[in-house]
Design an enzyme around this catalytic site. Structure first.
Site, PDB file in Angstrom:
ATOM      1  N   PRO A  46       0.819  -1.226   0.000  1.00 16.17           N
ATOM      2  CA  PRO A  46       0.000   0.000   0.000  1.00 16.17           C
ATOM      3  C   PRO A  46       0.846   1.267   0.000  1.00 16.17           C
ATOM      4  O   PRO A  46       1.855   1.342   0.698  1.00 16.17           O
ATOM      5  CB  PRO A  46      -0.796  -0.129   1.305  1.00 16.17           C
ATOM      6  CG  PRO A  46       0.080  -0.939   2.204  1.00 16.17           C
ATOM      7  CD  PRO A  46       0.787  -1.915   1.303  1.00 16.17           C
ATOM      8  N   ASP A  85      -1.235   2.939   3.246  1.00 11.98           N
ATOM      9  CA  ASP A  85      -0.235   2.964   4.305  1.00 11.98           C
ATOM     10  C   ASP A  85      -0.450   4.258   5.093  1.00 11.98           C
ATOM     11  O   ASP A  85      -0.345   5.348   4.522  1.00 11.98           O
ATOM     12  CB  ASP A  85       1.169   2.929   3.691  1.00 11.98           C
ATOM     13  CG  ASP A  85       2.219   2.487   4.682  1.00 11.98           C
ATOM     14  OD1 ASP A  85       1.899   2.388   5.880  1.00 11.98           O
ATOM     15  OD2 ASP A  85       3.364   2.251   4.264  1.00 11.98           O
ATOM     16  N   TRP A 538       7.496  -0.884   9.221  1.00  6.44           N
ATOM     17  CA  TRP A 538       7.763  -2.028   8.350  1.00  6.44           C
ATOM     18  C   TRP A 538       7.198  -3.312   8.956  1.00  6.44           C
ATOM     19  O   TRP A 538       6.983  -4.296   8.237  1.00  6.44           O
ATOM     20  CB  TRP A 538       9.250  -2.166   8.068  1.00  6.44           C
ATOM     21  CG  TRP A 538       9.751  -1.136   7.109  1.00  6.44           C
ATOM     22  CD1 TRP A 538      10.611  -0.115   7.367  1.00  6.44           C
ATOM     23  CD2 TRP A 538       9.389  -1.006   5.726  1.00  6.44           C
ATOM     24  NE1 TRP A 538      10.814   0.648   6.228  1.00  6.44           N
ATOM     25  CE2 TRP A 538      10.077   0.124   5.212  1.00  6.44           C
ATOM     26  CE3 TRP A 538       8.555  -1.721   4.874  1.00  6.44           C
ATOM     27  CZ2 TRP A 538       9.963   0.534   3.888  1.00  6.44           C
ATOM     28  CZ3 TRP A 538       8.438  -1.315   3.549  1.00  6.44           C
ATOM     29  CH2 TRP A 538       9.138  -0.193   3.080  1.00  6.44           C
ATOM     30  N   GLN A 574      12.821  -2.288  -2.561  1.00  4.02           N
ATOM     31  CA  GLN A 574      12.044  -3.096  -1.630  1.00  4.02           C
ATOM     32  C   GLN A 574      12.668  -4.467  -1.363  1.00  4.02           C
ATOM     33  O   GLN A 574      12.167  -5.218  -0.520  1.00  4.02           O
ATOM     34  CB  GLN A 574      10.613  -3.264  -2.133  1.00  4.02           C
ATOM     35  CG  GLN A 574       9.852  -1.967  -2.252  1.00  4.02           C
ATOM     36  CD  GLN A 574       9.774  -1.201  -0.946  1.00  4.02           C
ATOM     37  OE1 GLN A 574       9.590  -1.774   0.113  1.00  4.02           O
ATOM     38  NE2 GLN A 574       9.937   0.115  -1.016  1.00  4.02           N
ATOM     39  N   TRP A 578      10.231  -4.117   1.953  1.00  7.88           N
ATOM     40  CA  TRP A 578       8.982  -4.868   2.017  1.00  7.88           C
ATOM     41  C   TRP A 578       9.166  -6.355   1.708  1.00  7.88           C
ATOM     42  O   TRP A 578       8.680  -7.224   2.444  1.00  7.88           O
ATOM     43  CB  TRP A 578       7.951  -4.251   1.071  1.00  7.88           C
ATOM     44  CG  TRP A 578       6.574  -4.794   1.255  1.00  7.88           C
ATOM     45  CD1 TRP A 578       5.887  -4.924   2.434  1.00  7.88           C
ATOM     46  CD2 TRP A 578       5.715  -5.292   0.232  1.00  7.88           C
ATOM     47  NE1 TRP A 578       4.640  -5.470   2.200  1.00  7.88           N
ATOM     48  CE2 TRP A 578       4.510  -5.702   0.866  1.00  7.88           C
ATOM     49  CE3 TRP A 578       5.833  -5.427  -1.146  1.00  7.88           C
ATOM     50  CZ2 TRP A 578       3.443  -6.232   0.146  1.00  7.88           C
ATOM     51  CZ3 TRP A 578       4.768  -5.941  -1.860  1.00  7.88           C
ATOM     52  CH2 TRP A 578       3.589  -6.339  -1.217  1.00  7.88           C
ATOM     53  N   LYS A 611      17.563  12.176 -11.412  1.00  6.00           N
ATOM     54  CA  LYS A 611      16.367  11.915 -10.632  1.00  6.00           C
ATOM     55  C   LYS A 611      15.295  12.935 -10.988  1.00  6.00           C
ATOM     56  O   LYS A 611      15.575  14.117 -11.168  1.00  6.00           O
ATOM     57  CB  LYS A 611      16.695  11.999  -9.142  1.00  6.00           C
ATOM     58  CG  LYS A 611      15.540  11.609  -8.237  1.00  6.00           C
ATOM     59  CD  LYS A 611      15.956  11.656  -6.772  1.00  6.00           C
ATOM     60  CE  LYS A 611      14.795  11.270  -5.861  1.00  6.00           C
ATOM     61  NZ  LYS A 611      15.179  11.296  -4.431  1.00  6.00           N
ATOM     62  N   LYS A 614      10.563  17.841  -8.886  1.00  5.45           N
ATOM     63  CA  LYS A 614       9.516  18.843  -9.064  1.00  5.45           C
ATOM     64  C   LYS A 614      10.123  20.232  -9.144  1.00  5.45           C
ATOM     65  O   LYS A 614       9.657  21.093  -9.900  1.00  5.45           O
ATOM     66  CB  LYS A 614       8.519  18.767  -7.897  1.00  5.45           C
ATOM     67  CG  LYS A 614       7.625  17.545  -7.913  1.00  5.45           C
ATOM     68  CD  LYS A 614       6.606  17.592  -6.782  1.00  5.45           C
ATOM     69  CE  LYS A 614       5.701  16.382  -6.800  1.00  5.45           C
ATOM     70  NZ  LYS A 614       4.717  16.414  -5.686  1.00  5.45           N
TER      71      LYS A 614
END
Length: 946
Positions: A46, A85, A538, A574, A578, A611, A614
């Site tokens: 999530p 999350d 986590w 991850q 995760w 990278k 914005k």
């Protein structure tokens, strides 16, 4: 998501499909349709809804949509429920910033209950925007019934997980040196630390430690041991020095002073300064036990400091190296793992001169209150404490040298503050105790790409340390442990009902501000209070398979039947987060792996390889790209790129544009062509025409390739063959069959029925990657007895390869290659394709194609020649030779073709259909005039370029 002032055609088309899916409840029906192969379980990590989705989220969602769509078509039921999350530092940091908080104490003064309330209110700020984006990119997922990690049911299952592994003896409390964030004032896990390393400039200092009794070494006068450190701020906490096991150390004289350092360091000093004199040599064991004067007397003179008699001495340690520094390491047990382990072994006094918030304690009067590692872009501010310590050393004759270094240093993964290695207490999951089983279970996992298995994931697992799971924060799942204030007995609760029964109080909210007020009677007669720490978020993430289903309180049998999951997917980062925590908790609970197949994606970067930022505005807004080129084009571009194989992708809008034109555009053109000549003939594969037989063979070949790619979870391998198939269909099959469709005979019917079948199959093959155009094609060519949506249809069966298929494909490839060479020859001599030529000679060294008699007319038509002759090339390279002699008859025929092309272009400009007949007259001035037979409309062809 921005609303376009004028929607593009692609947007209108895709939005119409979205409305069709919604109106007909296609996603719901896909979950209800017969699933002869059972349930296919997919875990979805999530995201936070604290910001708008970016390319990384879109990429992940597209991958997570393609595989379930494919598996649904393969006969599985694939439940897909969204999750949010909600806990942890990300939202806490946002709320702190909004409230203007700088320190953790600001939260406690504000009130934990009110702070958590603000977190709850803010955590789902962008849910509506997420729902729009996820729907617009075509993902099928249930967002209406999304689970949230802050919900009581989810948190209760996390409690159950914690209690299970606690009772198995896999949870323990310990005091050790670990990384903390001084701004967030909390410990971090190994994986969290790994996320935040950055290259920074620091100051390394070589410090002089004065020996108390140099005569033990047979020396007189002042003698100094030299120690090198990259963290000068830790020097007030020094309690020992370490030398390397079996190292050689040298006494040398410089500027009238005597120094001892490793032989390697001494030799380097001599090379830089020839006035240095080398004297005695000593082994590390001769230096062991020597006492020295403390750099600072804040703690050395304290009568109450435990183990003080073991401090400020030299010890031998195996972690000391001679390659860097002086071969002498300054030991501050509160600020380093090696230091801490040495401290426990030789029982050093424990000195911790820095507070948990990173400020120096009051008793260190010279530097009291200073932040040791403040977050700042200004090096003078960031290194302020190091500079102050070095200045103090210089003033007190304890400074030898300094140097600027650039090295990798860990920073907080959320607030970007430099971390501190800091000795503190924490609760741990004993990963090392079960590591052998975790490694064994990992062998059952299929990774895409395969190298992740033994590489990034495998190596991380091999080197995994025990997992610090306690955090000193507020908005998170709490550690469900109560401890007696008197006898220190512990009680762990695995559900809210257990706590209610023990406390006699109703529990509706499982967050810290509520549970910290709930007490439990202890059998000793005293009171049990909850320990103040919360769980690492986590731990929430690793518990997701169980907590998202409220296991084991609900649907236990159903879950047990389908565990582990068949598929998960996330980014490469991850592997240490995760994926790892899922694996650890599944191993701790069931001694199983949590998932069977993993797709690991790389990072989407800006077009210049940097990278995406914005602030720099170095990438196009993802939803503007979708609105401009379509979600299908975006999906195909990403899924066919190396980014789905854990490689980075420099995103190019031109790449999406190319897919929109070559794939989507060509398919739309083929569909329009089919509709132009559609007579309602049913789809079938019975044609004897070589072009029909070839395109069906190519269709089967690509079906096998695409299926194999999906089955191996290699998405790029599943998607890329579609580009060539679309090219074959549009550029070769339809173009070479165009005249067949215009007739009214059995061959025309064969062409129409074949194309209908091919388009239907193409819709099925493209459905997982380009669900919109797949639906549009399918709705056009489907027959009444078939499912109403391509996403309710079955995946095409992979047929056995017919005996003649390889030769058929080879023959057509032969024809295309040599026809292409002929067209290149035409281009070189500047003879347009509409001008017929007499002969094309093909010189070829291999055998004659088996289907030569069938493909020769195709080459003649494509190259526009009267005849094709095949000759042996012998040892020479294959080539083509065009007879470019133009007879009057050929020139006249060329003129006719040019005129016919002009007429066709005129019809197109005026919008006439193939059913509209035209009358052509030649005018006296050489121009032509066209009359539409049905309307008597006349117009001059000189308006069209001839």
């Amino acid at each position: 998501m921005k609303e376009s002032a004028t929607k593009s055609d692609v947007t209108k088309r895709e939005e119409e499909i979205l409305e069709f899916w919604k109106e007909k409840e296609i996603f719901k029906k896909s979950l209800e349709k017969p699933a002869p192969k059972g349930e296919f379980v997919f875990y979805d990590g999530p995201p936070f809804a604290t910001g708008l989705p970016h390319y990384g989220h879109i990429l992940a969602s597209i991958i997570k949509d393609a595989i379930p769509r494919y598996k649904t078509m393969r006969g599985y039921r694939v439940p897909r429920v969204w999750g949010w999350d909600c806990h942890g530092l990300p939202i806490e940091n946002i709320v702190e910033k909004e409230l203007g908080f700088k320190h953790k104490k600001d939260i406690t003064e504000y009130g934990i209950a009110e702070f958590n309330k603000r977190c709850r209110e803010q955590v789902l700020s962008y849910v509506e925007e997420w729902e729009k984006v996820i729907s617009r990119i075509g993902r099928f997922v249930d967002m209406e019934h999304a689970y949230k990690t802050m919900d009581k049911k989810f948190m209760e299952s996390v409690w159950w997980v914690f209690k299970q592994i606690y009772e198995k003896g896999l949870v323990y409390e310990d005091y050790r040196s670990m990384h903390i964030c001084p701004r967030c004032e909390t410990t971090l896990s190994q994986a969290e630390v790994a996320e935040g390393y950055k290259e920074v400039r620091d100051i390394a200092v070589t410090t002089k430690f004065k020996l108390k009794k140099p005569e033990i070494l047979g020396l007189s006068g002042d003698v100094y041991l030299l120690a090198w450190t990259t963290t000068p701020w830790t020097l007030p906490g020094n309690v020992a020095l370490a030398v390397g096991r079996g190292f050689a150390y040298t006494l040398f004289q410089k500027d009238g002073q005597q120094f001892i350092a490793s032989d390697v360091f001494a030799q380097k000093e001599v090379e830089q300064d020839r006035t240095i004199v080398l004297k005695n040599q000593f082994t590390s064991y001769e230096l062991e036990g020597l006492e020295y004067e403390a750099l600072f007397d804040y703690y050395a003179t304290s009568a109450v400091l435990a183990k003080r008699e073991n401090g400020w001495k030299v010890y031998v340690a195996g972690f000391v190296t001679a390659e860097s520094g002086t071969g002498v390491v300054h030991i501050a047990p509160a600020f380093g793992n090696d230091d801490w382990e040495l401290s426990k072994r030789v029982e050093l006094p424990f000195v911790q001169h820095v507070n948990f918030d990173g400020t120096i304690k009051a008793e260190v009067k010279t530097f009291a209150g200073i932040e040791v590692k403040p977050k700042s872009d200004d090096d003078k501010v960031r290194l302020g404490t190091d500079i102050a310590v070095i200045k103090h050393l210089q003033e007190h004759n304890r400074f030898f040298s300094k140097e600027n270094i650039t090295h990798s240093y860990p920073h907080c993964w959320r607030c970007d503050t430099p971390l501190l290695n800091y000795a503190t207490s924490s609760w741990f999951v004993s990963v090392t105790k079960m590591k052998d089983d975790l490694l064994k279970n990992a062998q059952h996992i299929n990774w895409s790409p395969a190298h992740i298995k033994g590489g990034r994931f495998g190596k991380w697992l091999e080197n995994a340390r025990d997992w610090s799971i306690s955090r000193q924060r507020f908005w998170a799942t709490v550690i469900p442990m109560w401890v007696c204030e008197k006898c220190e007995a512990r009680k762990v609760f695995g559900s809210a009902s257990e706590l209610e029964e023990a406390s006699g109080k109703s529990v509706d909210d499982l967050h810290k501000h509520v549970l910290d007020e709930i007490t439990v009677p202890c059998p000793c007669g005293s009171t049990m209070w909850r320990i103040p720490d919360v769980l690492d978020t986590w731990f929430d993430s690793g518990s997701m398979p169980y907590a998202s289903r409220h296991y084991p309180f609900e649907s236990k049998e159903e879950f047990d039947a389908v565990f582990p999951a068949q598929f998960i997917s996330e980014g490469q980062d991850q592997t240490r987060a995760w994926f790892y925590y899922l694996h650890v908790l599944a191993g701790a609970l069931f001694n199983k792996h949590a998932f069977e197949n993993v797709v690991v994606n790389g990072t989407v970067l800006a077009e210049d390889g940097k990278k995406m930022s914005k602030r720099l505005k170095n990438y196009p807004d993802p939803m503007e790209v979708v609105e401009k080129y379509g979600a299908d084009a975006m999906r195909f571009y990403l899924l066919s790129s190396p980014v789905v194989a854990a490689e980075d992708l420099a995103f190019s809008e031109k790449g999406v544009d190319e897919i929109a034109k070559k794939n989507v555009g060509r398919l739309l053109n083929v569909l329009a062509f089919y509709q132009l000549y559609d007579t309602g003939v049913a789809a079938n594969t019975e044609s004897g025409n070589i072009l029909d037989r070839w395109v069906l063979a190519r269709l089967d070949e690509v079906t096998r390739e695409v299926t194999d790619g999906y089955e191996q979870y290699k998405l790029d391998a599943a998607v890329r063959p579609l580009t060539q198939l679309i090219d074959d269909l549009s550029v070769w099959y339809v173009r070479r069959s165009r005249e067949r469709f215009k007739k009214e005979d059995s061959d025309a019917d064969a062409a129409r029925s074949t194309l209908r079948y091919v388009l239907k199959r193409v819709a099925l093959l493209t459905a997982p990657v380009m669900p919109f155009i797949a639906e549009g094609i399918y709705r056009t060519v489907r027959e009444d007895y078939e499912p109403e949506s391509v996403h309710l249809a079955d995946w095409p069966e992979v047929k056995e390869v017919r005996v003649d298929t390889p030769n058929l494909l080879a023959s057509m490839l032969f024809a295309r290659n040599f026809a292409s060479m002929a067209l290149m020859q035409r281009s070189k001599v500047k003879i347009p394709v509409r001008q017929p030529l007499s002969t094309l000679k093909i010189k070829h060294s291999g055998d004659k194609p088996e289907f030569w008699n069938d493909v020769r007319p195709i080459i003649e038509a494509e190259a526009n020649v009267k005849s094709v002759v095949l000759e042996s090339a012998g040892q020479d390279a294959p080539c083509v030779i065009l007879d470019t002699t133009l007879s009057p008859e050929l020139i006249a025929e060329g003129d006719e073709r040019t005129f016919a092309r002009a007429v066709a272009e005129a019809r197109k400009v005026e919008g006439y259909s193939p059913e509209d007949r035209v009358h052509v007259e030649r005018l006296e001035n050489g121009k032509h005039q066209v009359e539409l037979s049905t309307g008597g409309i006349r117009f001059d062809l000189h308006k069209v370029n001839l």
